[in-house]
Motif scaffolding. Structure first.
Motif, PDB file in Angstrom:
ATOM      1  N   GLU A  84       0.775  -1.232   0.000  1.00 55.51           N
ATOM      2  CA  GLU A  84       0.000   0.000   0.000  1.00 55.51           C
ATOM      3  C   GLU A  84       0.816   1.297   0.000  1.00 55.51           C
ATOM      4  O   GLU A  84       0.583   2.181  -0.817  1.00 55.51           O
ATOM      5  CB  GLU A  84      -0.959  -0.003   1.200  1.00 55.51           C
ATOM      6  N   GLU A  85       1.750   1.445   0.894  1.00 53.81           N
ATOM      7  CA  GLU A  85       2.478   2.718   1.010  1.00 53.81           C
ATOM      8  C   GLU A  85       3.303   3.069  -0.228  1.00 53.81           C
ATOM      9  O   GLU A  85       3.247   4.205  -0.696  1.00 53.81           O
ATOM     10  CB  GLU A  85       3.322   2.755   2.289  1.00 53.81           C
ATOM     11  N   HIS A 110      -5.907  -2.064 -10.409  1.00 55.68           N
ATOM     12  CA  HIS A 110      -6.204  -3.349 -11.045  1.00 55.68           C
ATOM     13  C   HIS A 110      -5.276  -4.391 -10.435  1.00 55.68           C
ATOM     14  O   HIS A 110      -4.073  -4.372 -10.684  1.00 55.68           O
ATOM     15  CB  HIS A 110      -5.992  -3.270 -12.560  1.00 55.68           C
ATOM     16  N   LYS A 111      -5.844  -5.303  -9.612  1.00 62.32           N
ATOM     17  CA  LYS A 111      -5.033  -6.301  -8.900  1.00 62.32           C
ATOM     18  C   LYS A 111      -5.065  -7.641  -9.626  1.00 62.32           C
ATOM     19  O   LYS A 111      -6.137  -8.106 -10.020  1.00 62.32           O
ATOM     20  CB  LYS A 111      -5.577  -6.526  -7.491  1.00 62.32           C
ATOM     21  N   GLN A 119      -6.158  -4.829   1.885  1.00 64.15           N
ATOM     22  CA  GLN A 119      -7.459  -4.162   1.779  1.00 64.15           C
ATOM     23  C   GLN A 119      -8.098  -4.402   0.415  1.00 64.15           C
ATOM     24  O   GLN A 119      -7.421  -4.621  -0.582  1.00 64.15           O
ATOM     25  CB  GLN A 119      -7.297  -2.649   1.972  1.00 64.15           C
ATOM     26  N   ASP A 120      -9.426  -4.318   0.392  1.00 66.58           N
ATOM     27  CA  ASP A 120     -10.175  -4.425  -0.852  1.00 66.58           C
ATOM     28  C   ASP A 120      -9.918  -3.219  -1.739  1.00 66.58           C
ATOM     29  O   ASP A 120      -9.663  -2.115  -1.248  1.00 66.58           O
ATOM     30  CB  ASP A 120     -11.682  -4.500  -0.570  1.00 66.58           C
ATOM     31  N   THR A 121     -10.057  -3.428  -3.026  1.00 66.70           N
ATOM     32  CA  THR A 121      -9.903  -2.353  -4.001  1.00 66.70           C
ATOM     33  C   THR A 121     -10.870  -1.211  -3.697  1.00 66.70           C
ATOM     34  O   THR A 121     -10.509  -0.039  -3.807  1.00 66.70           O
ATOM     35  CB  THR A 121     -10.138  -2.893  -5.425  1.00 66.70           C
ATOM     36  N   SER A 122     -12.085  -1.542  -3.281  1.00 67.17           N
ATOM     37  CA  SER A 122     -13.100  -0.514  -2.999  1.00 67.17           C
ATOM     38  C   SER A 122     -12.707   0.395  -1.831  1.00 67.17           C
ATOM     39  O   SER A 122     -13.221   1.500  -1.701  1.00 67.17           O
ATOM     40  CB  SER A 122     -14.460  -1.165  -2.716  1.00 67.17           C
ATOM     41  N   LYS A 123     -11.794  -0.035  -0.983  1.00 67.18           N
ATOM     42  CA  LYS A 123     -11.288   0.811   0.104  1.00 67.18           C
ATOM     43  C   LYS A 123     -10.006   1.542  -0.308  1.00 67.18           C
ATOM     44  O   LYS A 123      -9.782   2.678   0.080  1.00 67.18           O
ATOM     45  CB  LYS A 123     -11.026  -0.032   1.345  1.00 67.18           C
TER      46      LYS A 123
END
Length: 175
Positions: A84-85, A110-111, A119-123
């Motif tokens: 993430e970071e 796009h994972k 975390q989920d893409t939506s978050k």
């Protein structure tokens, strides 16, 4: 750790449209940019194109020459570890450098494959998009424009297993 791409070789991530065989897209890419290296990424229908020149100009050319075969093209401006970071830092840096004061934007993730994103893409999308928004607000001293349906510029993180390719796509390339 961020690895900036060398200026003499640029990279695009190109996805196949629909269910056509991926070899058609590979052939179209090689025809559109002679001498380009088109290789698979290990994910079905997704190619990495490496060539000399400006990433944004090459992406525009790909849209013009191969629009029937492609799903989307990302002009890769940074590659980072798929956590993430580093992705957030690269997306903010790319967004701040590429988005103009009057341009609308959004962030897309796009994972694919095994990656370090819990975390989920939506978050993640609104969180990273918000970081880009704050950077643009600071840079231009006004509220940036967000358009989730048809932005002028989309900052994209293509997660390909342990590596994330962060780049852009412009609406103008598709028109």
């Amino acid at each position: 750790m961020v690895e900036e791409l060398q200026h003499d070789i640029v990279k695009l991530i190109v996805t196949n449209r629909g269910l056509e065989p991926a070899r058609y897209l590979r052939f179209a890419l090689r025809r559109a940019i002679p001498g380009a290296r088109v290789r698979g990424t290990g994910f079905r229908g997704i190619f990495a194109l490496e060539a000399g020149g400006d990433a944004c100009e090459l992406a525009k050319l790909i849209f013009r020459e191969c629009s029937e075969q492609i799903g989307h093209v990302t002009a890769v401006l940074a590659t980072v570890e798929s956590t993430e970071e580093p992705i957030k830092a690269a997306a903010v840096r790319v967004g701040a450098a590429q988005i103009g004061p009057e341009e609308s934007f959004c962030f897309r993730l796009h994972k694919r494959g095994a990656h370090g994103l819990a975390q989920d893409t939506s978050k993640l999308e609104p969180e990273i998009g918000g970081a880009i928004w704050r950077a643009l607000e600071t840079k231009y001293n006004k509220k940036p424009k967000v358009n989730l349906r048809s932005p002028d510029i989309t900052v994209i993180a293509e997660i390909l297993g342990p590596t994330a390719a962060v780049g852009i796509s412009r609406k103008a390339w598709r028109e």
